[in-house]
Design an enzyme around this catalytic site. Structure first.
Site, PDB file in Angstrom:
ATOM      1  N   ILE A 166      35.128 -28.581   1.071  1.00  0.00           N
ATOM      2  CA  ILE A 166      35.911 -29.624   0.406  1.00  0.00           C
ATOM      3  C   ILE A 166      36.663 -29.000  -0.764  1.00  0.00           C
ATOM      4  CG2 ILE A 166      35.843 -31.859  -0.757  1.00  0.00           C
ATOM      5  CD1 ILE A 166      33.199 -32.419   0.629  1.00  0.00           C
ATOM      6  N   ASP A 178      33.249 -22.406  -4.406  1.00  0.00           N
ATOM      7  CA  ASP A 178      34.027 -21.826  -3.305  1.00  0.00           C
ATOM      8  C   ASP A 178      34.207 -20.324  -3.468  1.00  0.00           C
ATOM      9  OD1 ASP A 178      35.599 -22.304  -5.573  1.00  0.00           O
ATOM     10  OD2 ASP A 178      37.431 -22.577  -4.404  1.00  0.00           O
TER      11      ASP A 178
END
Length: 238
Positions: A6, A96
């Protein structure tokens, strides 16, 4: 196993079947996260990573719970094998970025620089031994253009061909953002070679990666799914 990345502006996902990562797909709006319900119902578990609004993580977690599917969130404190932090507070590092480094290391041994070109552009160096030596954050291409458009009069948020000597405002804005970002990335890569090693493999991903890669002075390999590959590593460790 369903893997979900996401981001700030979109959601990427892929199935992991018998250790093989299938082709990834993308939802171009984070508001479309509910549309993953079909994939969730068909999987035996979810591994996910987010840098976005915590509400999106909650929506996915609740979606999994309603379907009786486990949901494991991987963040920047996750103990990937032999991968170690440089940050004094590992929780400050973007989830991330940490997961993408694990994905890069699953592909290649040796010294690596991981470049992610999205809403923000990040560059991280990780040694052959798995030591993250640090990184840098730039504004992404669209973020640069939108900032110019927002804070000046009559400058467009436009994408256009790149030229050092542009003959339109659209081209001048697009060329300035690409040139500034590529110069910054190249300077960081130069510093990595000066400080650490002159044998570094550069991997680049993210929504703007191919555009940026075309104007870098350094050679970089385009790898679009490093975060998903890192999630696959985490899933394989369970």
């Amino acid at each position: 196993m369903l893997l979900v990345d996401i981001g700030n502006s979109r959601i990427k996902y892929a199935q992991l079947r018998e250790g093989v990562l299938e082709q990834s797909l993308a939802l171009e709006s984070t508001g479309a996260i509910d549309s993953l319900s079909v994939q969730v119902k068909q999987c035996d578990g979810v591994f996910a990573c987010t840098v976005a609004n915590p509400k999106l993580a909650q929506i996915l977690s609740e979606l999994c719970e309603r379907n009786g599917v486990s949901c494991t969130w991987i963040d920047s404190t996750y103990p990937f094998n032999s991968q170690t932090h440089s940050y004094n507070n590992p929780a400050e590092l973007g989830n991330d970025r940490w997961v993408a480094m694990a994905g890069a290391r699953a592909l290649y041994a040796g010294n690596l620089c991981v470049v992610d070109c999205g809403t923000a552009t990040t560059v991280d160096y990780i040694s052959a031994e798995g030591q993250h030596r640090g990184g840098i954050i730039f504004a992404g291409l669209q973020t640069m253009r939108r900032a110019l458009s927002r804070h000046t009069q009559d400058l467009p948020d436009a994408d256009a061909p790149v030229s050092f000597f542009s003959r339109s405002t659209d081209e001048a804005v697009a060329s300035g953002s690409v040139t500034a970002l590529c110069a910054g990335i190249d300077r960081v890569l130069d510093a990595a070679e000066e400080q650490f090693s002159n044998e570094i493999r550069v991997l680049i991903g993210g929504g703007e990666a191919e555009r940026v890669r075309a104007y870098l002075c350094h050679e970089a390999e385009y790898v679009p799914d490093l975060v998903l590959r890192g999630l696959a590593v985490a899933a394989g460790m369970q």
